[in-house]
Design a protein around this motif. Structure first.
Motif, PDB file in Angstrom:
ATOM      1  N   ASP A  54       1.040  -0.706   0.039  1.00 17.43           N
ATOM      2  CA  ASP A  54       0.301  -0.096   0.027  1.00 17.43           C
ATOM      3  C   ASP A  54       1.215   1.482   0.053  1.00 17.43           C
ATOM      4  OD1 ASP A  54      -2.609   1.206   2.360  1.00 17.43           O
ATOM      5  OD2 ASP A  54      -1.887   1.960   0.386  1.00 17.43           O
ATOM      6  N   SER A  55       0.611   2.354  -1.082  1.00 16.39           N
ATOM      7  CA  SER A  55       1.392   3.820  -0.752  1.00 16.39           C
ATOM      8  C   SER A  55       3.144   3.619  -1.159  1.00 16.39           C
ATOM      9  CB  SER A  55       0.740   4.680   0.070  1.00 16.39           C
ATOM     10  OG  SER A  55       0.115   3.718   1.157  1.00 16.39           O
ATOM     11  N   LYS A  56       3.346   2.330  -0.983  1.00 19.47           N
ATOM     12  CA  LYS A  56       5.146   2.068  -0.964  1.00 19.47           C
ATOM     13  C   LYS A  56       5.428   2.219   0.622  1.00 19.47           C
ATOM     14  CE  LYS A  56       6.407   2.012  -5.966  1.00 19.47           C
ATOM     15  NZ  LYS A  56       6.028   0.801  -5.655  1.00 19.47           N
ATOM     16  N   CYS A  57       4.623   2.303   1.288  1.00 20.10           N
ATOM     17  CA  CYS A  57       4.782   2.701   2.982  1.00 20.10           C
ATOM     18  C   CYS A  57       4.803   1.656   3.469  1.00 20.10           C
ATOM     19  CB  CYS A  57       3.469   3.740   3.831  1.00 20.10           C
ATOM     20  SG  CYS A  57       4.080   5.364   2.344  1.00 20.10           S
ATOM     21  N   LEU A  58       3.530   0.414   3.047  1.00 17.28           N
ATOM     22  CA  LEU A  58       3.094  -0.790   4.261  1.00 17.28           C
ATOM     23  C   LEU A  58       3.573  -1.600   3.423  1.00 17.28           C
ATOM     24  CD1 LEU A  58       1.277  -1.762   6.482  1.00 17.28           C
ATOM     25  CD2 LEU A  58      -0.405  -1.707   5.202  1.00 17.28           C
ATOM     26  N   LEU A 175      -0.981   5.887  14.631  1.00 18.23           N
ATOM     27  CA  LEU A 175      -0.868   5.253  16.631  1.00 18.23           C
ATOM     28  C   LEU A 175       1.336   5.367  16.253  1.00 18.23           C
ATOM     29  CD1 LEU A 175      -1.492   2.629  17.735  1.00 18.23           C
ATOM     30  CD2 LEU A 175      -0.470   1.054  16.143  1.00 18.23           C
ATOM     31  N   GLN A 176       1.191   6.195  17.702  1.00 19.67           N
ATOM     32  CA  GLN A 176       2.538   6.157  18.132  1.00 19.67           C
ATOM     33  C   GLN A 176       2.827   4.952  18.513  1.00 19.67           C
ATOM     34  OE1 GLN A 176       4.118   9.899  19.375  1.00 19.67           O
ATOM     35  NE2 GLN A 176       3.760   8.973  21.647  1.00 19.67           N
ATOM     36  N   LYS A 220       6.082   6.889  15.015  1.00 24.27           N
ATOM     37  CA  LYS A 220       3.975   6.935  14.062  1.00 24.27           C
ATOM     38  C   LYS A 220       4.324   6.150  13.209  1.00 24.27           C
ATOM     39  CE  LYS A 220       3.222  11.623  16.839  1.00 24.27           C
ATOM     40  NZ  LYS A 220       3.286  12.738  17.083  1.00 24.27           N
ATOM     41  N   TYR A 221       3.217   5.691  13.074  1.00 24.70           N
ATOM     42  CA  TYR A 221       3.273   5.552  12.086  1.00 24.70           C
ATOM     43  C   TYR A 221       1.350   5.573  11.781  1.00 24.70           C
ATOM     44  CZ  TYR A 221       6.509   2.351  13.702  1.00 24.70           C
ATOM     45  OH  TYR A 221       7.455   1.991  14.437  1.00 24.70           O
ATOM     46  N   LYS A 222       0.979   5.389  10.320  1.00 23.65           N
ATOM     47  CA  LYS A 222      -0.561   6.391   9.733  1.00 23.65           C
ATOM     48  C   LYS A 222      -1.892   5.283  10.651  1.00 23.65           C
ATOM     49  CE  LYS A 222      -0.431   9.347   5.839  1.00 23.65           C
ATOM     50  NZ  LYS A 222       0.869   9.521   5.992  1.00 23.65           N
ATOM     51  N   MET A 223      -2.741   5.595  10.781  1.00 24.68           N
ATOM     52  CA  MET A 223      -3.356   4.563  11.142  1.00 24.68           C
ATOM     53  C   MET A 223      -4.078   3.796  10.739  1.00 24.68           C
ATOM     54  SD  MET A 223      -5.232   3.520  14.131  1.00 24.68           S
ATOM     55  CE  MET A 223      -4.999   4.740  15.274  1.00 24.68           C
ATOM     56  N   SER A 224      -4.147   4.668   8.744  1.00 26.06           N
ATOM     57  CA  SER A 224      -4.831   3.847   8.150  1.00 26.06           C
ATOM     58  C   SER A 224      -4.040   2.714   7.608  1.00 26.06           C
ATOM     59  CB  SER A 224      -5.127   4.789   6.973  1.00 26.06           C
ATOM     60  OG  SER A 224      -4.327   6.070   6.628  1.00 26.06           O
ATOM     61  N   PRO A 271       7.960   4.195   9.231  1.00 28.56           N
ATOM     62  CA  PRO A 271       7.389   5.199  10.057  1.00 28.56           C
ATOM     63  C   PRO A 271       6.951   6.727   9.340  1.00 28.56           C
ATOM     64  CG  PRO A 271       9.465   5.390  10.792  1.00 28.56           C
ATOM     65  CD  PRO A 271       9.311   4.708   9.366  1.00 28.56           C
ATOM     66  N   ASN A 272       5.993   7.614  10.066  1.00 30.12           N
ATOM     67  CA  ASN A 272       5.918   9.011   9.457  1.00 30.12           C
ATOM     68  C   ASN A 272       6.796   9.404   9.522  1.00 30.12           C
ATOM     69  OD1 ASN A 272       2.942   8.876   9.661  1.00 30.12           O
ATOM     70  ND2 ASN A 272       2.107   9.621  10.480  1.00 30.12           N
ATOM     71  N   GLU A 273       7.019  10.834   8.604  1.00 27.62           N
ATOM     72  CA  GLU A 273       8.102  11.854   8.193  1.00 27.62           C
ATOM     73  C   GLU A 273       9.156  12.003   9.434  1.00 27.62           C
ATOM     74  OE1 GLU A 273       8.913  10.713   5.030  1.00 27.62           O
ATOM     75  OE2 GLU A 273       9.923  12.098   6.252  1.00 27.62           O
ATOM     76  N   GLU A 274       8.082  13.494  10.807  1.00 29.95           N
ATOM     77  CA  GLU A 274       8.613  13.888  11.742  1.00 29.95           C
ATOM     78  C   GLU A 274       8.998  12.301  12.497  1.00 29.95           C
ATOM     79  OE1 GLU A 274       4.530  15.268  12.730  1.00 29.95           O
ATOM     80  OE2 GLU A 274       5.817  15.419  14.083  1.00 29.95           O
ATOM     81  N   VAL A 275       9.804  11.986  12.809  1.00 30.20           N
ATOM     82  CA  VAL A 275      10.230  11.025  14.368  1.00 30.20           C
ATOM     83  C   VAL A 275      10.130  11.741  15.193  1.00 30.20           C
ATOM     84  CG1 VAL A 275      11.625   8.996  15.041  1.00 30.20           C
ATOM     85  CG2 VAL A 275      10.930   9.404  12.794  1.00 30.20           C
TER      86      VAL A 275
END
Lengths: 278, 397
Positions: A54-58, A175-176, A220-224, A271-275
């Protein structure tokens, strides 16, 4: 059984033949990773691997070892892309009822590049043949997640996480996950419209089978992206959560089927960009 | 404020929140010296509920230090949708939660609700709240001529016979019998639905006092939460009412908690009129609004209220320190959402004897945000809106 009356000659042409007495052993696992229509099918002598991204992130992978199959014959490593939704529909073509003693038998055959994946499905004497078109497989993303780089690892009994995931505040975009050798050890946090929530698992918890955290990390990771993993969690009895030095997340689920056989499902997430460090 | 509940009590607390969620969309949390009050009111201000947990209910109960003058504790208003999910699955709470801590610390705008669960798991929720004046309804229980005390489960068993979709029911009381029947708005509804009437003999009740024959019609849905709570705790339910069109109060209590639900009742020409001849609010439309009688407000009550006021209501002591109010001053202290001005009219005379327009309005609407004392038609019209609101606030478990 009708499926086994195919002649030897027919079988020669197949590059892959895999048979299961109970197609649910495959369809259940695949349900755990069906959040996108298309999946990459890879087969090696070790077994099958089905990948969804999914979207190169998952990335989600389902592993069904050769030992799970009643018959598993493979001539060469192969890969193709297939519509996972269609595949699942075919596997459940007899309705997927759970009457005990009645199961759908499956014989999966593949002739090679360019050919469709052929499924022979039989239940109570009725045989259905499905041919599903295959496509050129995309290269799955290599998240470069290697064991050497793992900073934190825990293995939890799925029971305890199932509650948390079912209660997660879906209004939170992320989701952190905090993992640390000191308090709070292992923490899932959400930041939703009504406020924030934290689920803390102590390292001494009897749900915690393994606790190996070397440094405090909060990611942090995107909940979706992670929401689909709830399906895998629901099927599993144990889950391993690992983060590496970059904050990439690996979730590995141990799934036991009705016959007690074990399969694995894993999810990798960026992870989301800003860690943030807590 | 900081309090700790042990496992068994968390389920009761959760059940109270379930009951309150059937009333309104907002939850008022009011920590007081005499206990923690949870309150809710519906948007039409025709139903109010209060669950008061005494300090004995808690393992620990601290109000914190007095900081500013006269303002010891924070009163908060939470959104029900933020709190209810935390207590949604009571069986899972019963199984897993060993202890629950609820605390509000002055500088922040969050209530912290922390569940200490089995297996070394801790769940912490920080829920945003708004500071608010406490919500409180006033009801003169001791002035009600009709009082019933039902053994545990009796009311629950009675209402079980009505379909879940039944909006309103009528409770009839005479010295010889008590009955419950479903209420229908118009003739066409009467044809389509099943009529149910349950009649009980006075002996079925633990306490039976019927001073006046009356029929009161109120919303059943809003009561179900309290009945479920009472059933869970096997508590008898007390019913206080005085007349058609006046609010009815259902309450349960035990050593550590008391719960009250006050519901406005219909002033309906269809229902048999109240036997008190002076008590006739003549509705301008055949189906009039829910009669209200609960001024909601933050007022301090003293027992030496002038008798005519007391005849109408009793102002229940609230947590906010305010000077004793003379009726005219009542309106000045009212929070913006409360009490129609005309409520103070009783100061001049009992509502029952005041002129018809005033009494109709007085009897209309519990504690509405908009007071339309100018125009009683508006009052009734707004009241008709009241009736439509009921089905909106349902929270299903």
């Amino acid at each position: 059984m009708p499926l086994s009356t195919q002649s030897q000659a027919d079988d020669e042409q197949y590059v892959l033949i895999a048979s299961l007495d109970n197609a649910r052993h495959l369809s259940n696992i695949l349900k755990a990773i069906t959040f996108k229509d298309h999946a990459i099918f890879t087969a090696t002598p070790n077994g099958l691997k089905v990948t969804v991204e999914d979207s190169k992130c998952l990335q989600a992978n389902a592993f069904i070892q050769a030992e799970i199959f009643q018959e598993y014959t493979i001539k060469e490593d192969l890969g193709f892309q297939i519509n996972l939704t269609v595949l699942l529909d075919c596997l459940n073509i007899f309705g997927g009822s759970t009457v005990p003693g009645v199961s759908t038998a499956l014989r999966m055959c593949y002739r090679g590049y360019g050919y469709p994946l052929t499924l022979f499905l039989e239940e109570a004497g009725v045989v259905t043949v499905c041919k599903i078109n295959t496509q050129e497989p995309d290269e799955p993303i290599d998240f470069e997640f290697c064991s050497n780089n793992v900073t934190n690892k825990v293995i939890l009994q799925s029971e305890s996480l199932k509650d948390a995931f079912s209660e997660l505040d879906m209004t939170s975009e992320v989701l952190q996950i905090t993992m640390s050798p000191s308090q709070p050890y292992f923490r899932l946090s959400t930041f939703g419209n009504s406020g924030n929530a934290h689920y803390d698992y102590s390292k001494d918890s009897d749900m915690m089978e393994l606790f190996r955290c070397t440094k405090t990390q909060t990611n942090k990771y995107k909940m979706s992206l992670l929401k689909p993993s709830t399906k895998a969690l629901a099927l599993s009895c144990k889950v391993s959560v690992r983060t590496d030095s970059r904050g990439f997340l690996s979730l590995q689920y141990l799934v036991r089927n009705d016959d007690g056989q074990i399969c694995f499902v894993e999810y990798y997430c960026c992870p989301n960009e800003e860690v943030e460090e807590d | 404020m900081n309090c700790v509940l042990d496992g068994n009590c968390v389920k009761a607390f959760g059940k109270a929140i379930h009951a309150l969620s059937r009333i309104g969309d907002e939850l008022w949390l009011d920590p007081m010296v005499r206990g923690l009050a949870l309150r809710s009111v519906n948007s039409a201000h025709s139903a109010y509920a209060c669950f008061l947990f005494s300090p004995l209910f808690f393992q620990q109960y601290n109000l914190g230090s007095v900081s500013e003058q006269g303002n010891e504790t924070i009163k908060c208003k939470l959104i029900m949708k933020s709190v209810l999910p935390l207590f949604r699955c009571l069986t899972s709470i019963e199984r897993n939660v060993k202890r629950c801590q609820i605390s509000i610390s002055a500088p922040c705008d969050r209530v912290m609700i922390q569940f200490f669960c089995r297996h070394g798991i801790t769940k912490t929720h920080n829920v945003r709240f708004q500071e608010s004046e406490p919500l409180q309804a006033v009801f003169a229980s001791h002035l009600c001529p009709n009082v019933l005390k039902t053994p545990p489960r009796l009311l629950g068993d009675m209402v079980m016979h009505f379909p879940v979709s039944q909006e309103e029911i009528t409770l009839s009381m005479t010295p010889l019998r008590v009955s419950l029947r479903n209420y229908f708005e118009g003739a066409k509804d009467q044809i389509k639905t099943m009529h149910t009437e349950i009649t009980l003999h006075p002996e079925e009740f633990d306490y039976f006092q019927v001073g006046v024959d009356l029929d009161i019609t109120f919303c059943l849905k809003e009561l179900r939460g309290l009945l479920a709570f009472a059933e869970m705790h096997c508590l008898p339910v007390s019913v206080h009412c005085s007349a058609t069109g006046r609010p009815v109060c259902f309450s349960v209590e035990d050593m550590v908690l008391e719960a009250t639900v006050v519901l406005a009742t219909l002033t309906d020409s269809e229902s048999r009129g109240p036997s008190q001849p002076t008590e006739t609010p003549v509705p301008t439309t055949p189906r009039c609004v829910y009669a209200a009688a609960l001024p909601v407000g933050s007022c301090e009550a003293h027992s030496n209220i002038p008798q005519d006021i007391a005849a109408v209501t009793e102002i229940v002591a609230s947590s906010v320190d305010s000077p004793i109010i003379n009726p005219p001053a009542l309106t000045q202290l009212l929070p913006q959402t409360v009490i129609p001005n005309e409520f103070c009219v009783p100061d001049a005379a009992c509502p029952s004897t005041s002129t018809t327009p005033a009494s109709t309005v007085i009897c209309s609407l519990l504690f509405r945000a908009l007071s339309s004392d100018e125009d009683e038609d508006d009052g009734c019209a707004a009241g008709l809106n009241v009736l439509a609101c009921y089905s909106d606030e349902e929270e299903t478990m």
